[in-house]
Write an enzyme that holds these catalytic residues in place. Structure first.
Site, mmCIF file in Angstrom:
data_model
loop_
_atom_site.group_PDB
_atom_site.id
_atom_site.type_symbol
_atom_site.label_atom_id
_atom_site.label_comp_id
_atom_site.label_asym_id
_atom_site.label_seq_id
_atom_site.Cartn_x
_atom_site.Cartn_y
_atom_site.Cartn_z
ATOM 1 N N ARG A 44 0.805 -1.229 0.000
ATOM 2 C CA ARG A 44 0.000 0.000 0.000
ATOM 3 C C ARG A 44 0.838 1.279 0.000
ATOM 4 N NH1 ARG A 44 -3.453 -1.098 4.958
ATOM 5 N NH2 ARG A 44 -4.103 1.063 4.718
ATOM 6 N N GLU B 71 -7.302 -11.626 15.235
ATOM 7 C CA GLU B 71 -7.090 -10.736 14.092
ATOM 8 C C GLU B 71 -8.433 -10.185 13.614
ATOM 9 O OE1 GLU B 71 -4.029 -9.621 12.649
ATOM 10 O OE2 GLU B 71 -3.754 -10.310 14.699
#
Ligand code: UD1
Ligand code: CA
Length: 452
Positions: free
Chosen positions: A17, A157
């Site tokens: 990213r 998570e």
């Protein structure tokens, strides 16, 4: 009994990213690669060993790690199979390490040594210590910490969490501390049966609990655990870093009339009772002693400014600039690899590079050290109490002795002995009435043309 602490820094990730050709951990924050920030916090603990796990861009990341600390060990993670898999790569290098291991992320640069110390202290109360923080952004995709009182039960998570777990504000920073042998034992048991098909480091908490081991959370502010995944997050970290640096400078007794305009580097030091005016930028490697003044719009890097010196406005101090006490460097002056001795003045529009300037010497406006012949750099040495006339070109290698003078506009190519005057310019010629006649002629020409 166990020995000291060792640190593993995870830096193998792709950093997709960031949209960059450069490995994520080599992007800069406050003038240093992200990796160096994590290494600095780790180094403050005086660790026995530091291991950096590299992957994407391995050679460059390893080189950057070594640039910070030649002793650092690097290990390559060929495939990024998750954070647990990454830590396991350090297992052989730490096989004979007796003591705790702290795991840090190379992309989480703002964790302070004080916080890491608190984690080490908390090891007295639990086998595994995880650094957590309360997020102000409920939709942030961090792992969530499931706790019962002071006890940490497990880490889930975001990808694997149900709505109720996602609603927990307490998040996983990724920083973990445990006894080394025990940590690697647990890591070998971690599987990849999860949403990402990855080996998750946070899973050691739940596996440890099943073996009767305890885990706890040390908390810190969210600003400390900012993980960098995108340019926007890098900018947010820069903002957080600068806010911290400005506050620290003020606490140390530095006046910043417009703090939000001053940019610090990761290692800037400014002494007590110094004033840093608006729009000053510090690159890496700057120390400013106490009672100095850095005036507006100055740019400093790799330099030292002594007590009572003044710099700027609009000055540029480059690497190797050393200003002794009470030196004045004024507007539009550039100084590089030069020692300016006590009380010397370089007040206007000068370039002083590869040079020595003696005590109390005055460098006139527009003086240039011509230090570069296109291939080699040469030195200029100026003694004490010298007077360099405005617009002197000092063609290095050249020296000007103690108490000597150069005439304004001189091109000095030969050494000037102590106490001498060097005049190295054409003698002035005055032509009486020349200008009057010259312009009369031109004006007459113009009138003749427009009349035609
Ligand atoms: C991780 C944590 C999450 C936590 C978050 C905090 C896991 C599974 N999740 O998620 O609980 O809230 O950090 O920022 O640990 N890395 C490697 N090799 C790998 C994978 C990762 O070296 O195989 C490195 C990355 O370069 C990075 C760090 O480990 O420096 C974290 O990895 P990343 O993929 O960013 O983890 P997150 O998904 O952010
Ligand atoms: Ca991350």
């Amino acid at each position: 009994m166990s020995g000291g602490v060792s640190v593993v820094i995870l830096a193998a990730g792709q950093g997709t990213r960031m949209n960059s050709d450069r490995p994520k951990v080599l992007h800069e924050l406050a003038g240093a690669p992200l990796l160096h920030h994590a290494m600095r916090s780790a180094a403050a603990l005086g660790p026995e060993r530091m291991v950096v796990v590299t992957g994407v861009g391995s050679p460059d990341v390893e080189k950057a790690a070594r640039a910070f600390d030649a002793e650092v060990q690097a290990v390559h993670q060929a495939e990024q199979q998750g954070t647990a898999h990454a830590v396991l790569q350090a297992q052989d290098l730490l096989a004979d390490h007796d003591g705790d291991v702290i795991v840090l992320y190379g992309d989480t640069p703002l964790v302070t040594p004080e916080t890491l110390e608190r984690m080490l202290e908390a090891r007295a109360t639990a086998d595994i210590v995880v650094l957590g923080f309360e997020t102000a952004t409920p939709e942030a995709r961090y792992g969530r910490l499931v706790t019962t009182g002071d006890r940490l039960d497990r880490i889930v998570e975001w990808k694997d969490a149900d709505a109720a777990t996602r609603a927990i504000p307490l998040c996983n920073s990724g920083v973990v501390c445990a006894e080394g042998t025990f940590l690697f034992d647990l890591l070998r048991e971690v599987g990849n049966d999860n949403a990402a098909r990855e080996y998750y480091l946070p899973d050691i908490v739940e596996i440890g609990a099943k073996r009767g081991m305890t885990s706890t959370v040390v908390r810190c502010d969210e600003s400390e655990t900012l993980g960098i995944n995108s340019r926007a997050e890098l900018m947010a970290a820069e903002t957080a870093f600068q806010a911290r640096a400005r506050a620290e400078a003020q606490d140390n007794g530095v006046s910043l009339p417009a703090p939000e305009t001053v940019v610090f580097a990761y290692d800037t030091f400014v002494g007590r009772d110094s004033i840093v005016d608006p729009y000053v930028v510090f690159g890496p490697g700057v120390t400013v002693e106490s009672g100095a003044r850095i005036r507006a719009f100055s740019h400093l890097e790799g330099c030292h400014v002594s007590r009572g010196a003044t710099v700027g406005p609009f000055a540029r101090l480059r690497p190797g600039a050393e200003l002794a006490e009470d030196v004045h460097v004024g507007n539009f002056v550039e100084i590089k690899a030069a020692q300016i001795a006590e009380g010397a003045k370089v007040n206007h529009l000068s370039y002083i590079g590869d040079a020595e300037v003696g005590e109390r010497t005055n460098i006139g406006a527009g003086t240039i050290t011509c230090n570069y012949d296109g291939v080699f750099k040469h030195r200029t040495v100026i003694g004490r109490d010298a007077f360099i006339g405005s617009d002197t070109m000092l063609v290095a290698p050249v020296s000007v002795g103690d108490g000597a003078m150069t005439a304004t506009g001189s091109v000095v190519t030969e050494d000037v002995p102590a106490g001498a005057l060097a005049v190295a310019r054409a003698r002035q010629v005055v032509k009486t009435g020349f200008a009057t006649k010259f312009f009369q002629k031109l004006r007459a020409l113009k009138a003749a043309k427009s009349g035609a």
